[in-house]
Motif scaffolding. Sequence first.
Motif, PDB file in Angstrom:
ATOM      1  N   UNK A 177       0.831  -1.206   0.000  1.00 12.94           N
ATOM      2  CA  UNK A 177       0.000   0.000   0.000  1.00 12.94           C
ATOM      3  C   UNK A 177       0.865   1.256   0.000  1.00 12.94           C
ATOM      4  N   UNK A 178       1.905   1.262   0.827  1.00 14.12           N
ATOM      5  CA  UNK A 178       2.780   2.432   0.889  1.00 14.12           C
ATOM      6  C   UNK A 178       3.579   2.570  -0.403  1.00 14.12           C
ATOM      7  N   UNK A 179       4.001   1.453  -0.978  1.00 18.12           N
ATOM      8  CA  UNK A 179       4.731   1.513  -2.242  1.00 18.12           C
ATOM      9  C   UNK A 179       3.843   2.078  -3.359  1.00 18.12           C
ATOM     10  N   UNK A 180       2.581   1.633  -3.405  1.00 20.67           N
ATOM     11  CA  UNK A 180       1.659   2.168  -4.405  1.00 20.67           C
ATOM     12  C   UNK A 180       1.509   3.678  -4.234  1.00 20.67           C
ATOM     13  N   UNK A 181       1.368   4.127  -2.994  1.00 18.97           N
ATOM     14  CA  UNK A 181       1.264   5.565  -2.733  1.00 18.97           C
ATOM     15  C   UNK A 181       2.525   6.297  -3.178  1.00 18.97           C
ATOM     16  N   UNK A 182       3.675   5.657  -2.991  1.00 16.66           N
ATOM     17  CA  UNK A 182       4.953   6.264  -3.368  1.00 16.66           C
ATOM     18  C   UNK A 182       5.109   6.363  -4.874  1.00 16.66           C
ATOM     19  N   UNK A 189      -3.206   7.202  -5.643  1.00 12.58           N
ATOM     20  CA  UNK A 189      -2.334   7.599  -4.533  1.00 12.58           C
ATOM     21  C   UNK A 189      -3.157   7.862  -3.270  1.00 12.58           C
ATOM     22  N   UNK A 190      -4.236   8.617  -3.404  1.00  9.46           N
ATOM     23  CA  UNK A 190      -5.073   8.953  -2.247  1.00  9.46           C
ATOM     24  C   UNK A 190      -5.686   7.701  -1.630  1.00  9.46           C
ATOM     25  N   UNK A 191      -6.188   6.807  -2.465  1.00  8.17           N
ATOM     26  CA  UNK A 191      -6.799   5.582  -1.946  1.00  8.17           C
ATOM     27  C   UNK A 191      -5.772   4.673  -1.291  1.00  8.17           C
ATOM     28  N   UNK A 192      -4.549   4.620  -1.852  1.00  8.99           N
ATOM     29  CA  UNK A 192      -3.495   3.786  -1.275  1.00  8.99           C
ATOM     30  C   UNK A 192      -3.128   4.276   0.124  1.00  8.99           C
ATOM     31  N   UNK A 193      -3.081   5.587   0.314  1.00  8.41           N
ATOM     32  CA  UNK A 193      -2.774   6.122   1.635  1.00  8.41           C
ATOM     33  C   UNK A 193      -3.875   5.784   2.629  1.00  8.41           C
ATOM     34  N   UNK A 194      -5.138   5.811   2.178  1.00 11.09           N
ATOM     35  CA  UNK A 194      -6.243   5.441   3.064  1.00 11.09           C
ATOM     36  C   UNK A 194      -6.146   3.967   3.480  1.00 11.09           C
ATOM     37  N   UNK A 195      -5.850   3.106   2.516  1.00 13.72           N
ATOM     38  CA  UNK A 195      -5.706   1.683   2.820  1.00 13.72           C
ATOM     39  C   UNK A 195      -4.539   1.462   3.768  1.00 13.72           C
ATOM     40  N   UNK A 196      -3.423   2.142   3.523  1.00 19.73           N
ATOM     41  CA  UNK A 196      -2.257   2.008   4.404  1.00 19.73           C
ATOM     42  C   UNK A 196      -2.607   2.425   5.827  1.00 19.73           C
ATOM     43  N   UNK A 197      -3.378   3.495   5.960  1.00 17.84           N
ATOM     44  CA  UNK A 197      -3.751   3.950   7.296  1.00 17.84           C
ATOM     45  C   UNK A 197      -4.637   2.925   8.005  1.00 17.84           C
ATOM     46  N   UNK A 238       3.194   4.508  11.360  1.00 10.84           N
ATOM     47  CA  UNK A 238       1.897   5.113  11.679  1.00 10.84           C
ATOM     48  C   UNK A 238       1.976   6.631  11.599  1.00 10.84           C
ATOM     49  N   UNK A 239       3.022   7.206  12.181  1.00 17.40           N
ATOM     50  CA  UNK A 239       3.149   8.663  12.206  1.00 17.40           C
ATOM     51  C   UNK A 239       3.338   9.247  10.812  1.00 17.40           C
ATOM     52  N   UNK A 240       4.174   8.606   9.995  1.00 15.85           N
ATOM     53  CA  UNK A 240       4.451   9.162   8.669  1.00 15.85           C
ATOM     54  C   UNK A 240       3.286   8.961   7.701  1.00 15.85           C
ATOM     55  N   UNK A 241       2.525   7.891   7.870  1.00 17.41           N
ATOM     56  CA  UNK A 241       1.336   7.718   7.031  1.00 17.41           C
ATOM     57  C   UNK A 241       0.309   8.792   7.360  1.00 17.41           C
ATOM     58  N   UNK A 242       0.110   9.063   8.642  1.00 18.73           N
ATOM     59  CA  UNK A 242      -0.840  10.108   9.027  1.00 18.73           C
ATOM     60  C   UNK A 242      -0.390  11.486   8.558  1.00 18.73           C
ATOM     61  N   UNK A 243       0.921  11.667   8.419  1.00 17.99           N
ATOM     62  CA  UNK A 243       1.451  12.944   7.924  1.00 17.99           C
ATOM     63  C   UNK A 243       1.564  12.973   6.402  1.00 17.99           C
ATOM     64  N   UNK A 244       1.085  11.906   5.726  1.00 18.98           N
ATOM     65  CA  UNK A 244       1.160  11.804   4.259  1.00 18.98           C
ATOM     66  C   UNK A 244       2.595  11.892   3.755  1.00 18.98           C
ATOM     67  N   UNK A 245       3.511  11.265   4.477  1.00 17.73           N
ATOM     68  CA  UNK A 245       4.922  11.195   4.053  1.00 17.73           C
ATOM     69  C   UNK A 245       5.217   9.769   3.627  1.00 17.73           C
ATOM     70  N   UNK A 246       4.742   9.422   2.415  1.00 13.64           N
ATOM     71  CA  UNK A 246       4.818   8.026   1.996  1.00 13.64           C
ATOM     72  C   UNK A 246       6.244   7.523   1.808  1.00 13.64           C
ATOM     73  N   UNK A 247       7.166   8.424   1.452  1.00 14.73           N
ATOM     74  CA  UNK A 247       8.556   8.003   1.307  1.00 14.73           C
ATOM     75  C   UNK A 247       9.145   7.515   2.623  1.00 14.73           C
ATOM     76  N   UNK A 248       8.919   8.289   3.689  1.00 15.52           N
ATOM     77  CA  UNK A 248       9.387   7.878   5.008  1.00 15.52           C
ATOM     78  C   UNK A 248       8.630   6.662   5.501  1.00 15.52           C
TER      79      UNK A 248
END
Length: 341
Positions: A177-182, A189-197, A238-248
Amino acid sequence: MGIQEAWFVVIAVLFLGYFVLEGFDFGVGMLFPVLGRTDTRRRVLLNTIGPVWDGNEVWLITAGGALFAAFPEWYATMFAGFYLPLLLILVALILRVCAIEWRGKIDDPTWRRRCDLGIMIGSWVPAIVWGVAFANLVRGVAIDADKQMTSSLFDLFGPYALLGGMTFALAFALHGAVFIALKTSGEVHADAMKVAQRLTLPTLAVIGVFVIWTQTAYGKTWTWALVAAVLAALLGVIATIRANREGWAFTFNAIVILGFIGLLFASLFPNVMPSTTAAEYGLTIYNASSSPYTLKVMSWAAAFSAPVVLLYQGWTYWVFRQRISTEQIPPSIGLKLGSGK
């Protein structure tokens, strides 16, 4: 560090590289039903891994070859005893390869749906079975005096092993999920971040229980540091996903995978297959290894070839580093079933 110890570390590194890189490939396929709601979106998902997925599998091939050459007794006992689980992984990987390569050959919705199903099966099955297999290596299996594994297939699916399967599957799903967002932009991208969260809390819970169980039952004093690193990295995810920092987030999740699989290898050392029948029947890096001369020849070969392979794979990731969106995907063009053109 002796040469047997060094080759144990090499094999561990090869499997670590395989699971970090192939882990997001598995995760992408696992998330097909969630993030691939249309054919265009599924093609976006495939394009995120298209240039690299087959190269990532080279790590497994190399790990298997190194295992065979450096520790032939380990290879023989494990592949004989884990024959059905490893065969299941092999069949699933072949199914995934065929589904990815042939999906676009025929412009037919039914054909593509069947290939998509093959990609999903070929991603979920290896992720779970690898976790079950590695958990059993650490837990130990029944091995007799002839170095033959006597555990039945059902003996391999105890609570700890099943938790290992869940751990690998959730870690890879989150990694995907994070790789897809990246690698994407726009709606994917938006949906991948939601799934990752949504995946973060169950992943934290399952991996947390698994690493603590592993440490308390099989770990060493110094491997508590790996447990702490895994839990800290999970909080970082958890922290970086909530901050929308998919690379981190991707980096932290890679550390999670490196940490808990590294914990498995560290807990195993210097054994390679502990025996639950009698401790003296177990395989170690010393009674399962090839001759020192063979290991020295392998060391020179690896010293020359490994840098070339790593540089080439790194260059591939650099070249295909751009993000992908649905707007960049052209209409499907392929051969219809039964047509001659």
